[in-house]
Motif scaffolding. Structure first.
Motif, mmCIF file in Angstrom:
data_model
loop_
_atom_site.group_PDB
_atom_site.id
_atom_site.type_symbol
_atom_site.label_atom_id
_atom_site.label_comp_id
_atom_site.label_asym_id
_atom_site.label_seq_id
_atom_site.Cartn_x
_atom_site.Cartn_y
_atom_site.Cartn_z
ATOM 1 N N UNK A 1 0.840 -1.207 0.000
ATOM 2 C CA UNK A 1 0.000 0.000 0.000
ATOM 3 C C UNK A 1 0.876 1.258 0.000
ATOM 4 N N UNK A 2 1.870 1.255 0.882
ATOM 5 C CA UNK A 2 2.734 2.433 1.001
ATOM 6 C C UNK A 2 3.647 2.595 -0.213
ATOM 7 N N UNK A 3 4.206 1.485 -0.716
ATOM 8 C CA UNK A 3 5.089 1.553 -1.888
ATOM 9 C C UNK A 3 4.338 2.031 -3.118
ATOM 10 N N UNK A 4 3.096 1.582 -3.272
ATOM 11 C CA UNK A 4 2.293 2.012 -4.421
ATOM 12 C C UNK A 4 2.116 3.530 -4.408
ATOM 13 N N UNK A 5 1.968 4.101 -3.213
ATOM 14 C CA UNK A 5 1.816 5.554 -3.094
ATOM 15 C C UNK A 5 3.136 6.267 -3.377
ATOM 16 N N UNK A 6 4.206 5.801 -2.739
ATOM 17 C CA UNK A 6 5.492 6.481 -2.856
ATOM 18 C C UNK A 6 6.097 6.339 -4.249
ATOM 19 N N UNK A 7 5.881 5.183 -4.890
ATOM 20 C CA UNK A 7 6.484 4.921 -6.198
ATOM 21 C C UNK A 7 5.534 5.186 -7.356
ATOM 22 N N UNK A 8 4.283 5.486 -7.005
ATOM 23 C CA UNK A 8 3.252 5.753 -8.027
ATOM 24 C C UNK A 8 3.129 4.576 -8.993
ATOM 25 N N UNK A 9 2.977 3.377 -8.418
ATOM 26 C CA UNK A 9 2.776 2.168 -9.221
ATOM 27 C C UNK A 9 1.430 1.555 -8.851
ATOM 28 N N UNK A 10 0.971 0.620 -9.673
ATOM 29 C CA UNK A 10 -0.360 0.044 -9.506
ATOM 30 C C UNK A 10 -0.409 -0.892 -8.297
ATOM 31 N N UNK A 11 -1.438 -0.724 -7.494
ATOM 32 C CA UNK A 11 -1.687 -1.616 -6.362
ATOM 33 C C UNK A 11 -2.685 -2.680 -6.805
ATOM 34 N N UNK A 12 -2.291 -3.948 -6.676
ATOM 35 C CA UNK A 12 -3.178 -5.046 -7.066
ATOM 36 C C UNK A 12 -3.453 -5.922 -5.836
ATOM 37 N N UNK A 13 -4.009 -7.122 -6.085
ATOM 38 C CA UNK A 13 -4.314 -8.045 -4.985
ATOM 39 C C UNK A 13 -3.868 -9.446 -5.361
ATOM 40 N N UNK A 14 -3.619 -10.262 -4.336
ATOM 41 C CA UNK A 14 -3.151 -11.631 -4.560
ATOM 42 C C UNK A 14 -3.865 -12.576 -3.612
ATOM 43 N N UNK A 15 -4.217 -13.744 -4.137
ATOM 44 C CA UNK A 15 -4.838 -14.777 -3.304
ATOM 45 C C UNK A 15 -3.774 -15.352 -2.369
ATOM 46 N N UNK A 16 -4.070 -15.339 -1.082
ATOM 47 C CA UNK A 16 -3.097 -15.801 -0.093
ATOM 48 C C UNK A 16 -3.542 -17.027 0.666
ATOM 49 N N UNK A 17 -4.666 -17.610 0.248
ATOM 50 C CA UNK A 17 -5.192 -18.758 0.974
ATOM 51 C C UNK A 17 -6.171 -18.352 2.059
ATOM 52 N N UNK A 18 -6.443 -17.064 2.172
ATOM 53 C CA UNK A 18 -7.404 -16.567 3.146
ATOM 54 C C UNK A 18 -8.675 -16.139 2.434
ATOM 55 N N UNK A 19 -9.660 -15.675 3.215
ATOM 56 C CA UNK A 19 -10.934 -15.276 2.624
ATOM 57 C C UNK A 19 -10.759 -14.073 1.703
ATOM 58 N N UNK A 20 -9.984 -13.087 2.155
ATOM 59 C CA UNK A 20 -9.808 -11.869 1.368
ATOM 60 C C UNK A 20 -8.424 -11.852 0.728
ATOM 61 N N UNK A 21 -8.339 -11.453 -0.536
ATOM 62 C CA UNK A 21 -7.019 -11.307 -1.165
ATOM 63 C C UNK A 21 -6.230 -10.190 -0.477
ATOM 64 N N UNK A 22 -4.915 -10.248 -0.559
ATOM 65 C CA UNK A 22 -4.081 -9.256 0.135
ATOM 66 C C UNK A 22 -3.529 -8.238 -0.854
#
Length: 857
Positions: free
Chosen positions: A39-60
């Motif tokens: 979250x913080x790197x996406x802001x500081x580097x101005x890159x796209x924030x995505x999500x990944x399945x981690x084996x939990x209910x919500x992607x991270x």
């Protein structure tokens, strides 16, 4: 964590060990970040924030950067004050069982940058450490990882002195122990605003024992151990380039607190934080990056040892008078690259073949430098030249091994010269012959098939192939080729003979590349044995570069060699080195400065914009230039050796620290008054202007008096309180000077000439007019000024009358006190208690009438 995927479990485990850093987690061709890092790197580097399945209910949350272009992203984060932990795969994915093993291979922090793209070539990138001891002393260590240089400083005063010292070096990161008192830590964070890192291990690392064999103080040993252990722990690399630490004895250098360095704009301007407009900008005619860095160190620490200063000046004088040799020296130095940082990169393991070519070219310049210096008879130049030892064997190694124009990569071949290694030559012959065979095969197949467009190509997936367009495939003799791939417009074929040759070529290619890398690494390891010699050469060449820079700038700007005397100071036609350079139109007005044992305080009056502050600064800069071994901007300069320079010039709030203009002014003044000696220089500009007139005047008066009676330091004190010029009569060491201005046709003309005497006006409204304030406002201000001046004249008249009254009443008392009545005695008592300066004219008249009534009843 059990419901996480194995890969995420690995990530979280490693992240837990580096919570204060962005974890660049290698996945294939990307460095990935997850959770809060993402979250913080996406802001500081101005890159796209995505999500990944981690084996939990919500992607991270997830974001990533390509590994081949990660350097730019890392640089951005580090420049913003963040740390980056580089986590790599440390086993072959093909042989790994389960999740590929990963670990952090380097922690990049603001103070431990090694990549040249992240460093400013003209500036050192220091990381500092601070160690506090039970006896109340502190030891500061400055370390420059890219060059291996370390400095040790013992401070036996309070945390304030520590902060002044650290602020002057502008370090990017400070390593402290967790036991450092919270009050100190808070002050460091508030006043320095740098990254704080922690290291509690102060037992020395054995493999570096030879670095500290000259350190006899246990405090130095522990302090150096702290920074070294931090670097070893975070970098995880070879550190053969670390140099023996140099103990800085502060008493050998002019003390410049952080206020003075800022106010004098030694290395950067106050407003823009820019090199342009600073003293360093004027003096820097260095040719090499390492020379530029050494010049900055000299400017920040002027010498107090007259013998050392004179030694530098003698070299500058020799170079000054030898234009042809100096010009040739400058041209030769242009061939010298950054030997200090090249040596560091060799040790650190991130040097490439192009770096080694730069190293070779630099070393090959040394005989030419020695030949130029041999033309001089000066003993100091001869001593420098004797230390320049040409490393012929090292140059020969580089000359025989590395091609002249190698690629950036060291893992793709084409970096080692033919003839250097017999096995490599064998592989290359096989490769060359194999490729020649391919060309011959293509020619032969064209003739057999009569297909002129037939060609033999190569790609990494299919290897070598014969390509024939669909339009010509009917010409292929039956059974000659084996179809391998069908394209839109062509077919690709192979033959057993082609595949057999392909195997031989690819084997030669692969083994050739592998062997070149092995040979390069071996050469790099051999160079590690020469790092100390390279560093010594770098130091000597840096000194030569700085001294020729002094000579070059002195000739260009008509500077003169200063002479050093015991006490009195005299400068004839002194100039401000920066302002005259910026103007460059010949209109700068030079001025004399005289400070003697009898008259060591110059009280300067004159209007705003007349040049009072410039006059003060140019004196300080002239002294600094002289004590770093440079000629000075004057026709003549006789200077004593100063131990400290204190300045209070300019006014600014420090809102970050909750300090008003007046508080900053008082803190800076107090620092000067508390530490100055009779060998110091104090520059105080407009002291007291941040408070009420009478408070300010009283403080300014008391400060001048305190310096006159107690400190006896050479002092320039500028003021708009014209009343203070009377101090020349009451204080034996004060002399009045003023900056001339003339009023012509209702306009003020600044002459910028300093003369003996006192100014009569401040011309504040004239200056406001020059600033293009509205005419209506200027006219109204002029009226108000006349009214105020009229009232002041009334006050002065009434003061004279009251004084007469006082003398009238005092006379009988002196002759015969018994003649006074009780009411008369009461009036006399009241008169003595009146504070006339705090009364309005009307209040004074009323009071006088009341007193008169009492004595006439």
């Amino acid at each position: 964590m059990s419901n996480q995927t194995p890969m995420m479990q690995q990530y979280l485990r490693i992240k837990a060990e580096h919570q204060d850093a962005f974890l660049f987690f290698r996945l294939g061709d990307f460095y990935e970040m997850f959770h809060e890092d993402a979250i913080k790197a996406a802001q500081e580097l101005e890159i796209t924030l995505t999500k990944r399945d981690s084996g939990q209910k919500e992607p991270i949350p997830m974001c990533g950067v390509p590994y081949h272009s990660a350097e730019g992203y890392i640089k951005t984060l580090v420049e913003k004050g963040y740390k980056v932990a580089i986590c790599e795969q440390v086993e072959d994915p093909k042989t790994a069982k389960g999740v590929v093993k990963r670990e952090v291979v380097q922690l990049i922090t603001p103070g431990t940058v090694m990549e040249s793209s992240m460093l400013h070539e003209n500036e050192s990138n220091y990381i500092g450490s601070l160690t506090h001891f039970q006896d109340g002393s502190f030891v500061i260590v400055y370390h420059e990882l890219s060059t291996g240089e370390s400095q040790l400083i013992l401070l036996e005063e309070d945390i304030t002195q520590v902060i002044h010292e650290l602020a002057n070096q502008q370090i990017k990161e400070l390593v402290i122990g967790t036991s450092l008192p919270d009050s100190y830590r808070r002050q460091l964070e508030a006043q320095l605003q740098i990254v704080l890192s922690y290291e509690d291990e102060v037992n020395f690392v054995g493999e570096f024992r030879d670095l500290v064999e000259d350190l006899n103080d246990e405090r130095f040993l522990k302090a150096f151990s702290r920074i070294l252990n931090y670097i070893v722990r975070t970098q995880k690399r070879s550190l053969h380039h670390l140099q023996k630490p140099h103990v800085i004895q502060l008493q050998n250098y002019v003390s410049l607190d952080m206020y003075s360095k800022r106010n004098l704009e030694l290395t950067e301007t106050i407003r823009q934080k820019d090199r342009y407009g600073s003293l360093l900008w004027v003096l820097d005619k260095t040719v090499t990056a390492m020379g530029a860095r050494m010049l900055k160190k000299w400017v920040e620490r002027p010498l107090m040892d007259q013998r050392q200063i004179t030694g530098r000046l003698e070299v500058v004088e020799q170079l000054y008078g030898a234009f042809m040799e100096r010009d040739l020296l400058r041209e030769t130095l242009k061939s010298v690259y950054d030997l200090e940082r090249l040596a560091g990169r060799v040790s650190f393991g991130n040097v490439n073949a192009r770096d080694l070519i730069q190293l070779k070219q630099s070393l090959k310049s040394i005989p030419n430098i020695k030949n130029i210096l041999n033309e001089f008879s000066n003993s100091n130049i001869k001593a420098i030249n004797d230390k320049l030892v040409y490393p012929e064997a090292l140059v020969t190694l580089l000359e025989e091994s590395i091609i002249d124009e190698p690629p950036m990569s060291i893992k793709e071949g084409n970096i080692i010269k033919n003839g250097y290694n017999e096995q490599l030559d064998t592989y290359r012959d096989a490769l060359k012959n194999g490729k020649a065979w391919i060309l011959e095969l293509e020619k032969r197949e064209k003739e057999i098939t009569n297909i002129k467009s037939l060609k033999i190509g190569y790609n990494r997936v299919f290897g070598y192939y014969i390509e024939i367009t669909h339009a010509n495939k009917h010409l292929i003799p039956e059974g000659r080729y084996e179809r391998k791939q069908t394209l839109t417009n062509a077919e690709r074929y192979i033959t057993p003979e082609l595949k057999e040759k392909e195997a031989l070529i690819l084997e030669a290619q692969e083994k050739s590349v592998e062997l070149e890398y092995e040979l390069f690494v071996k050469i790099r390891e051999e160079l590690k044995n020469e790092i100390e010699a390279i560093q010594q050469l770098a130091t000597i060449i840096s000194q030569i570069d700085v001294l020729q820079s002094f000579a070059e700038i002195s000739e260009q700007n008509n500077y003169k060699r200063p002479t050093f005397v015991e006490n009195d100071l005299y400068i004839k036609n002194g100039r401000h080195p920066v302002i005259e350079k910026v103007m460059e139109d010949g209109t700068y007005v030079p001025n004399d400065v005289t400070l003697t044992k009898e008259e060591f305080i110059l009280l300067i009056t004159g209007p705003n914009m007349a040049g009072k502050s410039t006059y003060m600064r140019q004196l300080a800069l002239t002294i600094i230039m002289g004590q770093i071994g440079c000629f000075v901007p004057a026709d003549q300069a006789k200077l004593p050796i100063f131990d400290q320079i204190f300045t209070r010039i300019g006014a600014a709030d420090d809102l970050v620290r909750g300090q008003s203009t007046f508080m900053v002014e008082m803190l800076e003044a107090n620092h000067a008054l508390s530490h100055a000696t009779d060998k110091s220089l104090i520059l105080l500009d407009e002291i007291g202007r941040g408070t009420s007139t009478y408070d300010g005047m009283a403080l300014a008066h008391a400060i001048v008096e305190y310096i006159n009676n107690n400190i006896k330091a050479k002092t320039l004190f500028s003021t708009h309180y014209h009343e203070l010029t009377d101090l020349e009569e009451s204080l034996e060491h004060v002399k009045n000077i003023y900056v001339r201005a003339e009023e012509y046709d209702d306009k003020v003309v600044f002459l910028h000439k300093v003369e003996v005497g006192r100014a009569n006006e401040s011309y504040g409204i004239h200056v406001a007019k020059l600033a293009d304030l509205p005419d209506e406002l200027i006219k109204r201000a002029t009226i108000i000024l006349k009214e105020l001046e009229s009232k002041q004249k009334q006050i002065n008249v009434k003061q004279d009358e009251l004084q007469t009254q006082l003398s009238f009443f005092d006379e009988p008392k002196q002759q015969n006190a018994k003649k006074l009545t009780n009411s008369e005695n009461e009036v006399v008592k009241e008169l003595r208690e009146i504070n006339l300066l705090e009364m309005t004219p009307l209040e004074a008249m009323n009071k006088l009438y009341s007193l008169h009534q009492k004595v006439t009843k």
